[in-house]
Scaffold this motif. Structure first.
Motif, PDB file in Angstrom:
ATOM      1  N   THR A   1      64.514  27.312  64.137  1.00 64.03           N
ATOM      2  CA  THR A   1      64.071  28.464  63.350  1.00 64.03           C
ATOM      3  C   THR A   1      62.667  28.229  62.816  1.00 64.03           C
ATOM      4  OG1 THR A   1      64.877  27.662  61.211  1.00 64.03           O
ATOM      5  CG2 THR A   1      66.475  28.789  62.632  1.00 64.03           C
ATOM      6  N   TRP A   2      62.099  29.313  62.382  1.00 65.64           N
ATOM      7  CA  TRP A   2      60.811  29.238  61.695  1.00 65.64           C
ATOM      8  C   TRP A   2      61.004  29.056  60.190  1.00 65.64           C
ATOM      9  CZ3 TRP A   2      56.912  28.187  64.600  1.00 65.64           C
ATOM     10  CH2 TRP A   2      56.791  28.719  65.882  1.00 65.64           C
ATOM     11  N   GLY A   3      62.233  28.972  59.746  1.00 68.02           N
ATOM     12  CA  GLY A   3      62.481  28.769  58.322  1.00 68.02           C
ATOM     13  C   GLY A   3      63.845  29.288  57.912  1.00 68.02           C
ATOM     14  N   ALA A   4      64.063  29.331  56.612  1.00 60.43           N
ATOM     15  CA  ALA A   4      65.353  29.732  56.050  1.00 60.43           C
ATOM     16  C   ALA A   4      65.552  31.244  56.171  1.00 60.43           C
ATOM     17  CB  ALA A   4      65.433  29.323  54.588  1.00 60.43           C
TER      18      ALA A   4
ATOM     19  N   GLU B   1      72.025  38.228  56.055  1.00 60.39           N
ATOM     20  CA  GLU B   1      71.031  37.182  56.237  1.00 60.39           C
ATOM     21  C   GLU B   1      70.230  37.466  57.505  1.00 60.39           C
ATOM     22  OE1 GLU B   1      73.644  33.532  54.284  1.00 60.39           O
ATOM     23  OE2 GLU B   1      73.403  33.681  56.459  1.00 60.39           O
ATOM     24  N   ILE B   2      68.896  37.410  57.394  1.00 57.83           N
ATOM     25  CA  ILE B   2      68.014  37.622  58.543  1.00 57.83           C
ATOM     26  C   ILE B   2      67.216  36.336  58.732  1.00 57.83           C
ATOM     27  CG2 ILE B   2      66.342  39.188  59.614  1.00 57.83           C
ATOM     28  CD1 ILE B   2      66.893  41.033  57.150  1.00 57.83           C
ATOM     29  N   THR B   3      67.356  35.724  59.899  1.00 57.53           N
ATOM     30  CA  THR B   3      66.716  34.442  60.166  1.00 57.53           C
ATOM     31  C   THR B   3      65.676  34.597  61.265  1.00 57.53           C
ATOM     32  OG1 THR B   3      68.764  33.284  59.594  1.00 57.53           O
ATOM     33  CG2 THR B   3      67.110  32.034  60.803  1.00 57.53           C
ATOM     34  N   PRO B   4      64.413  34.112  61.039  1.00 59.77           N
ATOM     35  CA  PRO B   4      63.411  34.098  62.108  1.00 59.77           C
ATOM     36  C   PRO B   4      63.629  32.871  62.997  1.00 59.77           C
ATOM     37  CG  PRO B   4      62.416  33.294  60.091  1.00 59.77           C
ATOM     38  CD  PRO B   4      63.850  33.615  59.758  1.00 59.77           C
ATOM     39  N   CYS B   5      63.877  33.098  64.258  1.00 52.06           N
ATOM     40  CA  CYS B   5      64.215  32.019  65.180  1.00 52.06           C
ATOM     41  C   CYS B   5      63.081  31.789  66.169  1.00 52.06           C
ATOM     42  CB  CYS B   5      65.493  32.355  65.944  1.00 52.06           C
ATOM     43  SG  CYS B   5      66.910  32.731  64.888  1.00 52.06           S
ATOM     44  N   ARG B   6      63.015  30.537  66.693  1.00 53.36           N
ATOM     45  CA  ARG B   6      62.006  30.211  67.686  1.00 53.36           C
ATOM     46  C   ARG B   6      62.447  30.536  69.110  1.00 53.36           C
ATOM     47  NH1 ARG B   6      58.740  24.813  66.037  1.00 53.36           N
ATOM     48  NH2 ARG B   6      58.888  24.964  63.761  1.00 53.36           N
TER      49      ARG B   6
ATOM     50  N   GLY C   1      52.500  30.196  73.420  1.00 50.03           N
ATOM     51  CA  GLY C   1      53.850  30.243  73.976  1.00 50.03           C
ATOM     52  C   GLY C   1      54.936  30.426  72.926  1.00 50.03           C
ATOM     53  N   GLY C   2      54.536  30.469  71.652  1.00 51.18           N
ATOM     54  CA  GLY C   2      55.528  30.652  70.587  1.00 51.18           C
ATOM     55  C   GLY C   2      56.033  32.083  70.528  1.00 51.18           C
ATOM     56  N   ALA C   3      57.253  32.268  70.022  1.00 46.56           N
ATOM     57  CA  ALA C   3      57.856  33.603  69.917  1.00 46.56           C
ATOM     58  C   ALA C   3      58.722  33.671  68.666  1.00 46.56           C
ATOM     59  CB  ALA C   3      58.694  33.914  71.151  1.00 46.56           C
ATOM     60  N   VAL C   4      58.985  34.877  68.239  1.00 44.68           N
ATOM     61  CA  VAL C   4      59.847  35.109  67.083  1.00 44.68           C
ATOM     62  C   VAL C   4      61.040  35.952  67.524  1.00 44.68           C
ATOM     63  CG1 VAL C   4      60.043  36.115  64.773  1.00 44.68           C
ATOM     64  CG2 VAL C   4      57.907  34.996  65.468  1.00 44.68           C
ATOM     65  N   HIS C   5      62.241  35.448  67.263  1.00 40.70           N
ATOM     66  CA  HIS C   5      63.476  36.195  67.468  1.00 40.70           C
ATOM     67  C   HIS C   5      64.137  36.382  66.115  1.00 40.70           C
ATOM     68  CE1 HIS C   5      62.683  34.630  71.471  1.00 40.70           C
ATOM     69  NE2 HIS C   5      63.541  35.509  71.975  1.00 40.70           N
ATOM     70  N   LEU C   6      64.898  37.462  65.988  1.00 42.74           N
ATOM     71  CA  LEU C   6      65.567  37.760  64.716  1.00 42.74           C
ATOM     72  C   LEU C   6      67.076  37.662  64.889  1.00 42.74           C
ATOM     73  CD1 LEU C   6      63.490  40.816  63.409  1.00 42.74           C
ATOM     74  CD2 LEU C   6      63.153  38.375  62.961  1.00 42.74           C
ATOM     75  N   LYS C   7      67.689  36.931  63.979  1.00 41.50           N
ATOM     76  CA  LYS C   7      69.139  36.795  63.947  1.00 41.50           C
ATOM     77  C   LYS C   7      69.659  37.420  62.653  1.00 41.50           C
ATOM     78  CE  LYS C   7      72.859  33.374  63.647  1.00 41.50           C
ATOM     79  NZ  LYS C   7      73.177  31.918  63.604  1.00 41.50           N
ATOM     80  N   VAL C   8      70.629  38.351  62.777  1.00 40.22           N
ATOM     81  CA  VAL C   8      71.232  39.001  61.611  1.00 40.22           C
ATOM     82  C   VAL C   8      72.675  38.538  61.493  1.00 40.22           C
ATOM     83  CG1 VAL C   8      71.859  41.202  60.538  1.00 40.22           C
ATOM     84  CG2 VAL C   8      69.725  41.006  61.838  1.00 40.22           C
TER      85      VAL C   8
ATOM     86  N   ASN D   1      77.990  41.239  63.748  1.00 40.54           N
ATOM     87  CA  ASN D   1      76.656  40.668  63.889  1.00 40.54           C
ATOM     88  C   ASN D   1      76.039  41.108  65.217  1.00 40.54           C
ATOM     89  OD1 ASN D   1      76.951  39.244  61.475  1.00 40.54           O
ATOM     90  ND2 ASN D   1      77.832  37.471  62.513  1.00 40.54           N
ATOM     91  N   PRO D   2      74.867  41.720  65.188  1.00 35.80           N
ATOM     92  CA  PRO D   2      74.216  42.088  66.448  1.00 35.80           C
ATOM     93  C   PRO D   2      73.703  40.844  67.164  1.00 35.80           C
ATOM     94  CG  PRO D   2      72.785  42.566  64.588  1.00 35.80           C
ATOM     95  CD  PRO D   2      74.093  42.141  64.001  1.00 35.80           C
ATOM     96  N   PRO D   3      73.471  40.920  68.458  1.00 36.79           N
ATOM     97  CA  PRO D   3      72.930  39.755  69.172  1.00 36.79           C
ATOM     98  C   PRO D   3      71.517  39.428  68.698  1.00 36.79           C
ATOM     99  CG  PRO D   3      72.953  41.706  70.579  1.00 36.79           C
ATOM    100  CD  PRO D   3      73.697  42.070  69.341  1.00 36.79           C
ATOM    101  N   VAL D   4      71.148  38.156  68.838  1.00 36.58           N
ATOM    102  CA  VAL D   4      69.777  37.742  68.520  1.00 36.58           C
ATOM    103  C   VAL D   4      68.823  38.468  69.457  1.00 36.58           C
ATOM    104  CG1 VAL D   4      68.188  35.802  68.362  1.00 36.58           C
ATOM    105  CG2 VAL D   4      70.586  35.509  67.714  1.00 36.58           C
ATOM    106  N   GLN D   5      67.738  39.010  68.886  1.00 42.87           N
ATOM    107  CA  GLN D   5      66.813  39.820  69.673  1.00 42.87           C
ATOM    108  C   GLN D   5      65.383  39.410  69.376  1.00 42.87           C
ATOM    109  OE1 GLN D   5      67.516  43.959  68.838  1.00 42.87           O
ATOM    110  NE2 GLN D   5      69.736  43.801  69.129  1.00 42.87           N
ATOM    111  N   PRO D   6      64.478  39.591  70.367  1.00 48.05           N
ATOM    112  CA  PRO D   6      63.057  39.362  70.079  1.00 48.05           C
ATOM    113  C   PRO D   6      62.580  40.330  69.004  1.00 48.05           C
ATOM    114  CG  PRO D   6      63.456  39.508  72.450  1.00 48.05           C
ATOM    115  CD  PRO D   6      64.713  39.945  71.785  1.00 48.05           C
ATOM    116  N   ALA D   7      61.752  39.833  68.117  1.00 48.50           N
ATOM    117  CA  ALA D   7      61.194  40.715  67.096  1.00 48.50           C
ATOM    118  C   ALA D   7      60.309  41.752  67.773  1.00 48.50           C
ATOM    119  CB  ALA D   7      60.394  39.906  66.086  1.00 48.50           C
ATOM    120  N   PRO D   8      60.495  43.062  67.460  1.00 47.02           N
ATOM    121  CA  PRO D   8      59.708  44.102  68.127  1.00 47.02           C
ATOM    122  C   PRO D   8      58.208  43.895  67.941  1.00 47.02           C
ATOM    123  CG  PRO D   8      61.555  45.057  66.952  1.00 47.02           C
ATOM    124  CD  PRO D   8      61.493  43.620  66.541  1.00 47.02           C
ATOM    125  N   ALA D   9      57.443  44.249  68.965  1.00 45.13           N
ATOM    126  CA  ALA D   9      56.004  44.014  68.953  1.00 45.13           C
ATOM    127  C   ALA D   9      55.282  44.840  67.893  1.00 45.13           C
ATOM    128  CB  ALA D   9      55.428  44.313  70.337  1.00 45.13           C
TER     129      ALA D   9
END
Length: 542
Positions: A138-141, A126-131, A78-85, A94-102
């Motif tokens: 987030t998944w980290g810094a 800055e690019i942040t991996p989000c849950r 059930g985990g997912a990765v979203h990207l925040k720029v 800043n673009p909206p937070v989006q799911p990381a492309p498959a």
């Protein structure tokens, strides 16, 4: 920062250890359960391409892209990765937070948050991996990637008719149908004044500089110099002049704004275009009616007419105001000097064009104009230094009006003179001359070949619009000519955009005026809501 940045972000999942219970009767024991296998660690790796670089001319599409790859291992069920720029500098939206492309890649077209002024713009994204989509966890810094954007200026509108060539030509293409008003500004009310006004403006990088004021009942003036932020029209600074002091339209060198005043003991005050701080003053006592206009800057030097009545030509250092040289002037035509690519200064003087060595070597042979009788042309005029190494200006006699003539800068021979007289403002560019013809009852704009005066096209204001005259200046770009007309009886007028190649009308807008174009491609129109210029609108291509 290295050209490729790879950061592994490791998030440890909690591990729960279980212990056994106490014993029972009889001393029997229960075997401890086998330890459970540790939960696999989740790793998210972002690898952006960098640094991000772009180099464009002001007003062009940016085309900067953030792209890279991502990889995740051991994601929980059930985990997912979203990207925040995010851009901490505010350069980019800043673009909206989006799911990381498959497919394991990401790409963002970077859009400026607002108008980017000419110069260098540097920082890091800055690019942040989000849950989650809100990036509450987030998944980290964040990972950082540098950017550097260089925007070249078109050249600021520094003085009358543009720059030291006075061609009223801006080397860019503008789609007039995409122009939209970014902001508007009205000259402030002056208590007790019978009318308010705004003079011809100049631009520095990031500001529109102009004089605004009011005419008092006794005919005196109360003036203030303003610098308006190019982005939003908010005043960056203002400088109030002493009551009664006459101010000439300002000039600039792209960084400094030059305030010229007559009837005082200070002719020029150089001000920082961003802050309004005084950089230097140039002392010179002048009469209130001195034949002085905005100075002309060229390659670090400032050229202008001075002396009590404007009877001298001065050259100073444009950065610190130190005097380089002076020469007498033998005619008081209201003008400002023109510079060529080499070492010469030109200006109209009665029945000739005077030529001066810009290094202070004195006068050279004048260009005699047998089609002028020496009469001073009413109003302000300049000589235009064209791309064909020629000087174009007015040959004037009261009986035949102000026809346009072309002179070779080497030798001073006349190339041609027009059949018709033309207004004081004209433009030279695209190897053509664009002039407002004097005399017709309907505004008529002629385009003719710079080398031969062969007619290229003639534009006539549509009869249905009932326009009776041109007002203010002509400005040329590579693809479009801007000109303004009005009905002298009703005051209703228009700003026109005319195709530079065909003479066809491309666009029309109510309320014509004096047009200048900044080095960042902002089109300013200074127009009138009252009886004289008192209103500014700034337009940009959307």
């Amino acid at each position: 920062m290295n050209a490729r940045v790879a950061v592994a972000i490791i998030v440890a999942m909690s591990i729960t250890a279980c212990g056994g219970g106490g014993g029972g009767s009889g001393g029997s024991s229960t075997a401890s359960p086998a330890p459970s296998a540790p939960t696999p660690q989740t790793t998210v790796t972002l690898t952006p391409k960098g640094p991000i670089t772009a180099s464009i001319m002001a007003g062009e599409s940016l085309g900067a892209v953030l792209e890279g790859t991502w990889q995740a291992s051991n994601l929980p069920v059930g985990g997912a990765v979203h990207l925040k720029v995010n851009d901490p500098t505010g350069t980019f939206a800043n673009p909206p937070v989006q799911p990381a492309p498959a497919n394991g890649t990401f790409r963002y077209d970077l859009t400026p948050r607002q108008l980017l002024l000419s110069g260098d713009h540097a920082g890091a994204l800055e690019i942040t991996p989000c849950r989650d989509a809100a990036c509450a966890q987030t998944w980290g810094a964040p990972v950082r990637v540098d950017f550097r954007i260089t925007i070249a200026t078109l050249g600021e509108w520094e003085t009358l008719n543009g720059d030291s060539t006075h061609t009223s030509f801006v080397p860019t293409e503008i789609d007039p149908t995409r122009l939209a008003v970014a902001w508007e500004w009205d000259a402030p009310e002056v208590p007790g004044a019978v009318e308010r006004y705004t003079g011809r403006p100049a631009t520095t990088n990031g500001s529109l500089v102009l004089i605004a004021g009011g005419t008092m009942p006794d005919g005196s003036q109360r003036n203030t110099m303003f610098a308006l932020n190019e982005i939003d029209g908010v005043a960056r600074w203002n400088r109030r002049l002493a009551d009664g002091v006459r101010a000439v339209a300002p000039a600039s060198n792209g960084e400094l704004a030059y305030l010229t005043t007559v009837g005082t003991d200070t002719l020029i005050t150089a001000l920082d275009g961003k802050t309004g701080a005084v950089v230097f003053t140039y002392a010179q006592t002048t009469s209130p009616t001195a034949a002085v206009m905005a100075p002309t800057e060229d390659r670090g030097q400032l050229f202008f007419f001075a002396g009590r009545d404007g009877e001298e030509l001065h050259a100073i250092d444009a950065r610190n105001g130190s005097l380089l040289w002076t020469l007498p002037r033998y005619d008081l035509q209201l003008t400002t000097p023109t510079l060529d690519d080499g070492g010469h200064v030109y200006f109209r003087s009665g029945a000739s064009v005077d030529v001066v060595d810009r290094r202070g070597g004195g006068y050279g042979p004048s260009f005699l104009d047998y089609d002028s009788d020496g009469s001073l042309l009413p109003g302000t005029i300049t000589m235009a230094y064209g791309p064909l190494y020629d000087l174009i200006g007015h040959s004037f006699t009261p009986s035949r009006g102000a026809r346009l003539s072309s002179f070779q800068v080497i030798g001073g021979n006349k190339n041609w003179i027009t059949q018709y007289p033309y207004g004081q403002f004209f433009a030279v560019g695209n190897n053509a001359v664009y002039g407002q013809r004097s005399g017709p009852a309907v505004p008529t704009l002629d385009a003719f070949d710079e080398a031969t005066t062969r007619s290229l096209w003639t534009w006539v204001a549509p009869a249905a619009d009932q326009q009776t005259r041109f007002i203010y200046n002509v400005v040329a770009t590579r693809n479009v000519i801007f000109a303004s007309t009005e009905n002298a009886a009703t005051g209703r007028g228009f700003l026109w955009a005319i195709d530079a190649r065909t003479g066809q009308t491309l666009w029309r807008q109510d309320e014509g005026g004096y047009v200048v174009i900044s080095g960042n491609r902002t089109v300013y129109v200074v127009s009138q809501k009252g009886s004289i210029l008192d209103h500014v609108r700034a337009m940009r291509v959307q």
